[in-house]
Scaffold this motif. Structure first.
Motif, PDB file in Angstrom:
ATOM      1  N   THR A   6     -17.779   0.797  -0.739  1.00  0.00           N
ATOM      2  CA  THR A   6     -16.532   1.120  -1.226  1.00  0.00           C
ATOM      3  C   THR A   6     -16.339   1.362  -2.943  1.00  0.00           C
ATOM      4  OG1 THR A   6     -14.962   0.471  -1.015  1.00  0.00           O
ATOM      5  CG2 THR A   6     -15.309   1.907   1.073  1.00  0.00           C
ATOM      6  N   VAL A  18     -15.115   5.165   7.904  1.00  0.00           N
ATOM      7  CA  VAL A  18     -15.024   6.033   6.781  1.00  0.00           C
ATOM      8  C   VAL A  18     -16.278   7.650   6.809  1.00  0.00           C
ATOM      9  CG1 VAL A  18     -14.222   6.250   4.804  1.00  0.00           C
ATOM     10  CG2 VAL A  18     -13.560   4.345   5.597  1.00  0.00           C
ATOM     11  N   GLU A  19     -16.806   7.184   7.568  1.00  0.00           N
ATOM     12  CA  GLU A  19     -18.198   7.581   7.176  1.00  0.00           C
ATOM     13  C   GLU A  19     -17.619   8.853   8.242  1.00  0.00           C
ATOM     14  OE1 GLU A  19     -20.582   8.542   5.101  1.00  0.00           O
ATOM     15  OE2 GLU A  19     -21.117   6.159   4.191  1.00  0.00           O
ATOM     16  N   LEU A  39     -16.266  -2.914   5.138  1.00  0.00           N
ATOM     17  CA  LEU A  39     -15.760  -2.545   3.951  1.00  0.00           C
ATOM     18  C   LEU A  39     -15.727  -3.121   3.451  1.00  0.00           C
ATOM     19  CD1 LEU A  39     -13.681  -0.481   5.898  1.00  0.00           C
ATOM     20  CD2 LEU A  39     -14.769   0.552   4.168  1.00  0.00           C
ATOM     21  N   ALA A  66     -14.863   9.430   8.962  1.00  0.00           N
ATOM     22  CA  ALA A  66     -13.580  10.872   8.389  1.00  0.00           C
ATOM     23  C   ALA A  66     -14.306  11.616   7.479  1.00  0.00           C
ATOM     24  CB  ALA A  66     -13.107   9.549   8.162  1.00  0.00           C
ATOM     25  N   VAL A  79      -8.209  10.241   9.289  1.00  0.00           N
ATOM     26  CA  VAL A  79      -9.117   8.450   9.079  1.00  0.00           C
ATOM     27  C   VAL A  79      -7.818   7.828   9.937  1.00  0.00           C
ATOM     28  CG1 VAL A  79      -8.064   7.639   6.718  1.00  0.00           C
ATOM     29  CG2 VAL A  79      -8.790   9.851   6.500  1.00  0.00           C
ATOM     30  N   VAL A  83     -11.296   5.402  11.211  1.00  0.00           N
ATOM     31  CA  VAL A  83     -11.297   3.843  11.119  1.00  0.00           C
ATOM     32  C   VAL A  83     -10.882   2.754  11.329  1.00  0.00           C
ATOM     33  CG1 VAL A  83     -10.458   2.121   9.183  1.00  0.00           C
ATOM     34  CG2 VAL A  83     -10.490   4.393   8.524  1.00  0.00           C
ATOM     35  N   LEU A 141     -16.538   7.008  -1.166  1.00  0.00           N
ATOM     36  CA  LEU A 141     -17.458   6.312  -0.223  1.00  0.00           C
ATOM     37  C   LEU A 141     -18.949   6.547  -1.642  1.00  0.00           C
ATOM     38  CD1 LEU A 141     -16.732   8.132   3.429  1.00  0.00           C
ATOM     39  CD2 LEU A 141     -17.187   5.778   2.255  1.00  0.00           C
ATOM     40  N   HIS A 146      -3.328   3.935   1.147  1.00  0.00           N
ATOM     41  CA  HIS A 146      -4.603   3.571   0.823  1.00  0.00           C
ATOM     42  C   HIS A 146      -6.044   4.193   0.846  1.00  0.00           C
ATOM     43  CE1 HIS A 146      -3.550   0.438   4.566  1.00  0.00           C
ATOM     44  NE2 HIS A 146      -3.218   1.647   4.722  1.00  0.00           N
ATOM     45  N   TRP A 190     -10.186   5.482  -0.135  1.00  0.00           N
ATOM     46  CA  TRP A 190     -11.444   5.079  -0.141  1.00  0.00           C
ATOM     47  C   TRP A 190     -12.018   5.892  -0.788  1.00  0.00           C
ATOM     48  CZ3 TRP A 190      -7.761   5.720   3.791  1.00  0.00           C
ATOM     49  CH2 TRP A 190      -7.092   4.543   4.910  1.00  0.00           C
TER      50      TRP A 190
END
Length: 574
Positions: free
Chosen positions: A51, A133-134, A45, A136, A119, A123, A221, A217, A219
């Motif tokens: 990200t 994360v992918e 990450l 999720a 998530v 994670v 992608l 938080h 994220w």
């Protein structure tokens, strides 16, 4: 192996031809494009650009590959889920009592409702890695694809015509053979159209799945969805235009390479007793048949699958009516057990949300639910009135349906987020109440479930019945009442049920519209859950989802499920 069995092995024709080299070059080119995207999913990450999203149009091809891989990964998971969950619900009456109401709930839960709880789980499975994360994001896309495919497959399994069911008993087919030789082929036309709808519908939520914000938080992608989210945030209309162009190119590619051949292939499974006109062959299938090596490989794979489907892996199937009869005592015990589990789950939810909520807050949430319910009913009603006639017209004209197929997929895939700027400007300029001005956004994500299912129903309508209606000169309203509407009723009800769930799901997007620093909020459960998600308030999220699930279950139990059972009885009457 005899060369007569496979002409491609005949002497002088064993080597690949020029078409083989062209096809292999395309495959290698696709693999080379996929490789960098796959490497990106395995990066830490903290890696540069892992990200981070930039509004540079030159990066859109890479973003498009990343988004497409996520969508197809979710689609594979959806197909596996459909074949297992839908089959169990259709084959086991007691499991059906749990699985179908649960499916009603799952399809109505907004995507942020899943992201809020999944998530952190994904994670934590891959700490410090993009892969978590992918997963999720893929799971979030899966939740926008699987439910309508499962409903379509379940509807097909429960509406197999009685004469075909009798034929399988006459030939003493096992349950495994019946599933692959009758039920899966019978379900294919509707399942293919709903698979197209799932791919298109998942674009609607790609923005939320690739740009994830839960509490403090965030994220992002790399992908078209996160590109769109950033462009909307920065009010970059040029960036939005580039994203639309990239999305259109991707849709056209997988329509031509995958779905157009699938639609042509599924047409041979239409249930009819009269010969119909053979549909024209898609260019991809024609190209494949010009090759030698790839054609032989496809034949070998087809032979293996056909052999696997013909294995007697289960005893001969019992009579359907006899199998569905069970002891009254067993039903009472089962219903009592299910009721106990549901009561415990409801009690746990009440205990969880009661710590931070008052009775007045619960009453306000119910009012929010009634407001959203009115929007949902309006969206489904308008979608049905507009798209049922159009869907029937398209389904009965395969040639036009093939021409309109890419346009329908693109319109179904068009994210409502991209219409927010226009809607916000109109509502602000004309001083329209957001509770009214944002309601049309509900229809955008709802109407396609009705259209695609009605097209599938009209396309699968038996040709002999159409000929009989024409011979008796049945037309006008009588044709609709006595011929077409009863014929497509199971498909329409399936589309309406999934449209209702999609409408509830869409409230999370349609009741909160943002453009730059201007944000319009319409009162309802969608905006309630969205606000709770942004604040990281788990108790409010659980309450909102619970209330929404209650509305969905009551509506389906009182209206849609009886109508579906009525359609099923009419279809399977034999």
């Amino acid at each position: 192996m005899s060369s007569s069995a496979y002409p491609a092995l005949a002497a002088g024709r064993r080597l690949p031809n020029v078409w083989d080299f062209a096809a292999i070059a395309c495959v290698l080119g696709a693999l080379m494009a996929i490789a960098p995207a796959v490497r990106g999913t395995l990066a830490p990450l903290s890696a540069p650009g892992a990200t981070t999203v930039h509004l540079d149009p030159s990066l859109l091809p890479f973003y498009a590959v990343r988004t497409t891989l996520r969508m197809f990964a979710a689609l594979i998971a959806s197909i596996i889920f459909t074949f297992t969950y839908g089959t169990l619900a259709a084959k086991n009456r007691r499991a059906e009592m749990i699985l179908i109401p649960l499916l009603d709930i799952l399809q109505s839960v907004p995507i942020l409702g899943f992201l809020s709880f999944t998530v952190v789980f994904f994670v934590s499975l891959f700490p410090g890695r993009v892969l978590g994360v992918e997963f999720a994001a893929i799971f979030a896309i899966f939740t926008s694809q699987a439910w309508n495919m499962t409903f379509s497959f379940y509807q097909s399994l429960t509406t197999v015509p009685a004469d075909l069911d009798e034929a399988t008993r006459s030939f003493r087919l096992s349950a495994w053979q019946r599933f692959w030789r009758l039920e899966v082929p019978f379900a294919m036309p509707g399942l293919v159209w709903n698979t197209m709808l799932s791919m298109s519908g998942s674009w609607f939520f790609v923005v939320a799945s690739e740009a994830i914000t839960v509490g403090s938080h965030t994220w992002a992608l790399p992908g078209i969805g996160s590109f769109v989210a950033l462009a909307l945030q920065q009010q970059d209309l040029k960036g939005v235009g580039w994203a639309i162009l990239a999305m259109l190119v991707v849709i056209l590619l997988y329509d031509q390479l995958l779905f157009r051949p699938l639609v042509a292939w599924s047409a041979k499974f239409r249930f009819e007793t009269t010969a119909g006109a053979a549909p024209p062959e898609p260019w991809v299938l024609a190209l494949l048949r010009r090759t030698r090596f790839l054609r032989l490989a496809s034949r070998l794979i087809g032979t293996l699958l056909d052999t696997a489907g013909g294995l007697r892996l289960a005893p001969r199937r019992q009579n359907l009516r006899a199998r569905r009869k069970s002891s009254r005592l067993g039903d009472i015990v089962w219903i009592g057990f299910v009721s106990l589990v549901v009561a415990i789950a409801l009690w746990r939810i009440v205990v969880f949300v009661a710590t931070g909520l008052t009775l007045a807050a619960f009453g306000d949430t119910l009012v929010d639910g009634l407001i959203s319910l009115a929007r949902v009913l309006f969206a489904v009603f308008i979608s049905s009135v507009v798209w049922v006639p159009i869907g029937v017209w398209m389904g009965l004209r395969p040639r036009f349906a093939r021409l309109a197929q890419p346009a329908a997929q693109f319109l179904a895939a068009f994210p409502a987020n991209l219409i927010f700027p226009l809607v916000v400007v109109i509502v602000v300029h004309f001083d329209i109440n957001p509770n009214i001005g944002l309601t049309p956004l509900m229809i955008i994500g709802t109407q396609w479930y009705v259209l695609f299912n009605v097209i599938a129903g009209a396309a699968a309508f038996p040709g002999d019945l159409k000929e009989a209606a024409a011979n008796f000169h049945i037309g006008g309203l009588l044709w609709w009442r006595r011929v077409m509407l009863p014929g497509i009723l199971p498909y329409f009800v399936t589309g309406a049920i999934t449209a209702t769930g999609a409408a509830w799901n869409t409230t999370i997007v349609a009741e909160v519209a943002s453009w730059g620093k201007t944000t319009l909020v319409a009162r309802g459960l969608g905006s309630y859950i969205a606000e709770a998600t942004n604040q990281g308030n788990t108790a409010h999220i659980v309450l909102g989802i619970a209330v929404m699930s209650g509305f969905v279950i009551v509506g389906n139990r009182l209206f849609w499920r009886p109508l579906y059972d009525f359609a099923r009885r009419r279809t399977t009457l034999g």
